[in-house]
Design a protein around this motif. Sequence first.
Motif, PDB file in Angstrom:
ATOM      1  N   GLN A 100       1.307  -1.478  -0.035  1.00  0.00           N
ATOM      2  CA  GLN A 100       0.047   0.008  -0.384  1.00  0.00           C
ATOM      3  C   GLN A 100       0.108   1.179   0.427  1.00  0.00           C
ATOM      4  O   GLN A 100       0.303   2.260  -0.614  1.00  0.00           O
ATOM      5  N   GLY A 109      -2.196   4.120  -6.578  1.00  0.00           N
ATOM      6  CA  GLY A 109      -2.934   3.932  -4.971  1.00  0.00           C
ATOM      7  C   GLY A 109      -4.847   4.346  -5.582  1.00  0.00           C
ATOM      8  O   GLY A 109      -5.444   3.517  -4.362  1.00  0.00           O
ATOM      9  N   SER A 112      -7.822   0.743  -6.726  1.00  0.00           N
ATOM     10  CA  SER A 112      -7.922  -0.242  -5.894  1.00  0.00           C
ATOM     11  C   SER A 112      -9.355  -1.637  -6.121  1.00  0.00           C
ATOM     12  O   SER A 112      -9.758  -1.222  -7.482  1.00  0.00           O
ATOM     13  N   ASP A 115     -10.253  -6.345  -1.209  1.00  0.00           N
ATOM     14  CA  ASP A 115      -9.289  -8.264  -1.054  1.00  0.00           C
ATOM     15  C   ASP A 115     -10.201  -8.933  -0.528  1.00  0.00           C
ATOM     16  O   ASP A 115     -11.186  -9.147   0.150  1.00  0.00           O
ATOM     17  N   THR A 122      -8.162  -2.391  -1.141  1.00  0.00           N
ATOM     18  CA  THR A 122      -6.913  -2.448  -0.593  1.00  0.00           C
ATOM     19  C   THR A 122      -6.123  -2.282  -2.551  1.00  0.00           C
ATOM     20  O   THR A 122      -6.481  -2.675  -3.200  1.00  0.00           O
ATOM     21  N   PRO A 123      -5.468  -0.558  -2.774  1.00  0.00           N
ATOM     22  CA  PRO A 123      -4.314  -0.966  -3.509  1.00  0.00           C
ATOM     23  C   PRO A 123      -4.418  -1.870  -4.734  1.00  0.00           C
ATOM     24  O   PRO A 123      -4.047  -3.045  -4.050  1.00  0.00           O
ATOM     25  N   GLY A 126      -0.782  -3.563  -3.613  1.00  0.00           N
ATOM     26  CA  GLY A 126      -1.016  -3.735  -2.466  1.00  0.00           C
ATOM     27  C   GLY A 126      -0.766  -5.456  -2.541  1.00  0.00           C
ATOM     28  O   GLY A 126       0.264  -6.363  -2.109  1.00  0.00           O
ATOM     29  N   ASN A 127      -1.921  -5.974  -3.223  1.00  0.00           N
ATOM     30  CA  ASN A 127      -3.078  -6.967  -3.518  1.00  0.00           C
ATOM     31  C   ASN A 127      -1.047  -8.006  -4.089  1.00  0.00           C
ATOM     32  O   ASN A 127      -1.408  -9.245  -4.366  1.00  0.00           O
TER      33      ASN A 127
END
Length: 132
Positions: A100, A109, A112, A115, A122-123, A126-127
Amino acid sequence: MELLLDTLMQTLASYLWPLFRVASMLMVMVVFGAATTPMRVRLLLAMAITFAIAPVLPPVENADLFSLGAMFITAQQIIIGSAMGFVTQMLIQTFVLTGQIIGMQTSLGFASMVDPGSGQQTPVIGNFFLLL
């Protein structure tokens, strides 16, 4: 007859308390603690792990399984197992947070997605970082 009962209680305690620790760890862990994992799978996995590790553990102290001391030992095993599972949660969330931060710093960002593990947005970076 008394010797047989003592031996039975000792053997039962040597398998029961590690089972509590392993089962509580699996209950809190990232992959096995999710709602998508059936409870029977967690229970069978906990029993399989317990039967694999119980013979190599040191012998447990002589404690009556139906006493106050045994309840304290059981609570101690559950707390230790939950803490071990919580450490895995913290490790995985470190990767999510790092992804993130990288997503926000690189102006990605805004992209998204939801999740599936937590149900929150979540961005995508990030995943992706979590998968790596």
